[in-house]
Design a protein around this motif. Sequence first.
Motif, short mmCIF file in Angstrom:
data_model
loop_
_atom_site.label_atom_id
_atom_site.label_comp_id
_atom_site.label_asym_id
_atom_site.label_seq_id
_atom_site.Cartn_x
_atom_site.Cartn_y
_atom_site.Cartn_z
N PHE A 1 0.83 -1.19 0.00
CA PHE A 1 0.00 0.00 0.00
C PHE A 1 0.87 1.25 0.00
CE2 PHE A 1 -4.43 -0.87 0.22
CZ PHE A 1 -4.59 -2.12 0.78
N MET A 2 0.38 2.30 -0.67
CA MET A 2 1.00 3.62 -0.61
C MET A 2 -0.07 4.64 -0.21
SD MET A 2 3.50 3.66 -3.94
CE MET A 2 4.33 5.14 -3.34
N SER A 3 0.38 5.79 0.27
CA SER A 3 -0.55 6.84 0.69
C SER A 3 -0.21 8.15 0.00
CB SER A 3 -0.48 7.04 2.22
OG SER A 3 -0.87 5.87 2.90
N ASP A 4 -1.25 8.93 -0.29
CA ASP A 4 -1.07 10.26 -0.86
C ASP A 4 -2.29 11.09 -0.48
OD1 ASP A 4 0.96 11.05 -3.60
OD2 ASP A 4 -0.31 12.50 -2.58
N ALA A 5 -2.39 12.29 -1.05
CA ALA A 5 -3.50 13.17 -0.70
C ALA A 5 -4.00 13.90 -1.93
CB ALA A 5 -3.06 14.18 0.36
N LEU A 6 -5.30 14.26 -1.91
CA LEU A 6 -5.89 15.07 -2.96
C LEU A 6 -5.49 16.53 -2.77
CD1 LEU A 6 -9.49 13.51 -2.97
CD2 LEU A 6 -7.54 12.87 -4.39
N PHE A 7 -5.93 17.40 -3.67
CA PHE A 7 -5.54 18.81 -3.61
C PHE A 7 -6.02 19.50 -2.33
CE2 PHE A 7 -9.33 21.47 -4.29
CZ PHE A 7 -10.29 20.49 -4.49
N ASP A 8 -7.13 18.96 -1.75
CA ASP A 8 -7.68 19.56 -0.53
C ASP A 8 -7.14 18.92 0.75
OD1 ASP A 8 -10.93 17.82 -0.68
OD2 ASP A 8 -8.86 17.12 -0.80
N GLY A 9 -6.14 18.05 0.61
CA GLY A 9 -5.53 17.42 1.77
C GLY A 9 -6.17 16.12 2.20
N LYS A 10 -7.24 15.68 1.55
CA LYS A 10 -7.90 14.44 1.91
C LYS A 10 -7.03 13.25 1.52
CE LYS A 10 -12.38 12.10 1.63
NZ LYS A 10 -13.76 12.13 1.05
N LYS A 11 -6.80 12.38 2.47
CA LYS A 11 -5.90 11.25 2.26
C LYS A 11 -6.58 10.15 1.44
CE LYS A 11 -2.52 12.74 4.98
NZ LYS A 11 -1.13 12.99 4.50
N PHE A 12 -5.78 9.47 0.61
CA PHE A 12 -6.25 8.28 -0.07
C PHE A 12 -5.10 7.29 -0.17
CE2 PHE A 12 -4.50 10.71 -3.57
CZ PHE A 12 -3.92 9.75 -4.40
N ASN B 1 7.38 0.98 -5.81
CA ASN B 1 6.73 2.10 -5.13
C ASN B 1 7.56 3.38 -5.24
OD1 ASN B 1 4.68 0.39 -4.40
ND2 ASN B 1 5.32 0.16 -2.27
N GLY B 2 8.89 3.24 -5.21
CA GLY B 2 9.74 4.41 -5.37
C GLY B 2 9.58 5.04 -6.75
N SER B 3 9.48 4.20 -7.79
CA SER B 3 9.26 4.73 -9.14
C SER B 3 7.89 5.38 -9.24
CB SER B 3 9.37 3.60 -10.16
OG SER B 3 10.66 3.00 -10.11
N ASP C 1 8.05 8.80 -7.46
CA ASP C 1 8.84 9.83 -8.17
C ASP C 1 8.21 10.25 -9.49
OD1 ASP C 1 10.69 9.77 -6.14
OD2 ASP C 1 12.00 8.33 -7.15
N GLU C 2 7.63 9.29 -10.21
CA GLU C 2 7.20 9.55 -11.57
C GLU C 2 5.71 9.86 -11.72
OE1 GLU C 2 10.42 6.18 -13.04
OE2 GLU C 2 8.38 6.17 -13.87
N CYS C 3 4.93 9.60 -10.67
CA CYS C 3 3.49 9.84 -10.77
C CYS C 3 2.94 10.65 -9.60
CB CYS C 3 2.76 8.51 -10.89
SG CYS C 3 0.96 8.66 -11.05
N LEU C 4 3.07 10.11 -8.39
CA LEU C 4 2.42 10.77 -7.25
C LEU C 4 3.00 12.14 -6.95
CD1 LEU C 4 2.02 7.71 -4.84
CD2 LEU C 4 0.38 8.63 -6.47
N ASN C 5 4.32 12.29 -7.08
CA ASN C 5 4.96 13.56 -6.73
C ASN C 5 4.84 14.61 -7.83
OD1 ASN C 5 5.69 12.55 -4.27
ND2 ASN C 5 7.85 12.27 -4.77
N VAL C 6 4.46 14.22 -9.03
CA VAL C 6 4.44 15.18 -10.15
C VAL C 6 3.02 15.50 -10.60
CG1 VAL C 6 6.70 14.43 -10.95
CG2 VAL C 6 4.66 13.34 -11.87
N ASP D 1 -3.86 4.94 -13.94
CA ASP D 1 -4.02 4.01 -15.05
C ASP D 1 -3.14 4.41 -16.23
OD1 ASP D 1 -5.88 2.55 -13.63
OD2 ASP D 1 -7.62 3.58 -14.49
N VAL D 2 -3.05 5.72 -16.50
CA VAL D 2 -2.19 6.20 -17.59
C VAL D 2 -0.73 5.88 -17.29
CG1 VAL D 2 -1.35 8.26 -18.77
CG2 VAL D 2 -3.80 8.00 -18.30
N TRP D 3 -0.32 6.11 -16.05
CA TRP D 3 1.07 5.83 -15.68
C TRP D 3 1.36 4.33 -15.75
CZ3 TRP D 3 3.75 3.02 -12.04
CH2 TRP D 3 5.10 3.31 -11.93
N LYS D 4 0.41 3.50 -15.34
CA LYS D 4 0.62 2.05 -15.38
C LYS D 4 0.81 1.56 -16.81
CE LYS D 4 -2.66 -1.08 -14.96
NZ LYS D 4 -3.71 -2.01 -14.48
N GLU D 5 0.01 2.07 -17.73
CA GLU D 5 0.16 1.69 -19.13
C GLU D 5 1.51 2.13 -19.68
OE1 GLU D 5 -1.67 -0.20 -20.86
OE2 GLU D 5 -0.60 0.06 -22.78
N ASP D 6 1.94 3.32 -19.30
CA ASP D 6 3.26 3.81 -19.72
C ASP D 6 4.38 2.96 -19.12
OD1 ASP D 6 5.68 5.84 -18.79
OD2 ASP D 6 4.96 6.26 -20.83
#
Length: 289
Positions: free
Chosen positions: A132-143, A230-232, A235-240, A254-259
């Motif tokens: 599992f990984m964690s991130d947040a939406l633009f309003d700070g809501k975690k997912f 998870n590191g890739s 770096d390449e999707c969640l942080n950008v 889904d777009v990043w997974k296909e790439d």
Amino acid sequence: GCSEKKVLKPVQRRELAKGIQQDYRVSQRRSCRLVFLQPSVYYYHPHRRDDKALRMRLIELSNIRVRYGVQRLHILLRREGWKDNHKRIYRIYCEEGLNLRRKRNKRIKSARSRVPTNGIASSLHECWSMDFMSDALFDGKKFRVLTLVDNYSRKSLVLHSGISIKGEDVAEILKNVTFEQQAYPKRIKIDNGPEFISKALDRWAYERKIELEFSRPGKPTDNAFIESFNGSLRDECLNVNWFLSLEDAQQKLDVWKEDYNSYRPHSSLGNLTPNEFIENSQNMQISLF
């Protein structure tokens, strides 16, 4: 008041009766009456059967199921045909020092000594890794994002986002993935999160004869393949990316997974993409026949 505990167990009362006989020179029958112990219990000698095979299997299971307690280990033994009750299993469990603690002293070697196998695979669908990984939406809501990778081809099989993903959800996602891939893995490497040690996932894996391999607590290197992935992803999707909603996050994942599967070269695969590596492996197998 008296700081000593009450003598309740037959073994303790037997020793107390022997002490009374030596100190006060009274008969065995009288000493038994004084400590409320039946003479038959005083003369009884236990005849325990050999539990060496059970002990070895329990230790072996605890090495594989790193975060399983005695109750779930007992269920696994029952599945294998062992008829021993939970009391015998618990006695051996404690004698072997397999007790799991929420906060362990580093000097205590109970479950810390359980060493899992590596995740190296020699064929497609031999071993998958999940995390599992964690991130947040633009309003700070975690997912959260459920990630699943085939260790042999490095192919990303699942990137599923959600606010709350439970053990039942993980089992359902794996059911859909195995249907899409038309194959089941031999084993899946996971950590000790509550979703991965759930009864729902354990039942799903057991019914399909899939082995769940748990990494040691606090040892992410035990599952190096998914940690590298998870590191890739970070770096390449969640942080950008800037995620406006959960649907937007899933679309970008889904777009990043296909790439990742079809375009991004992997040095560990001879600079091939996962899809190219799978195609080459399948062509090589066909040519051998």
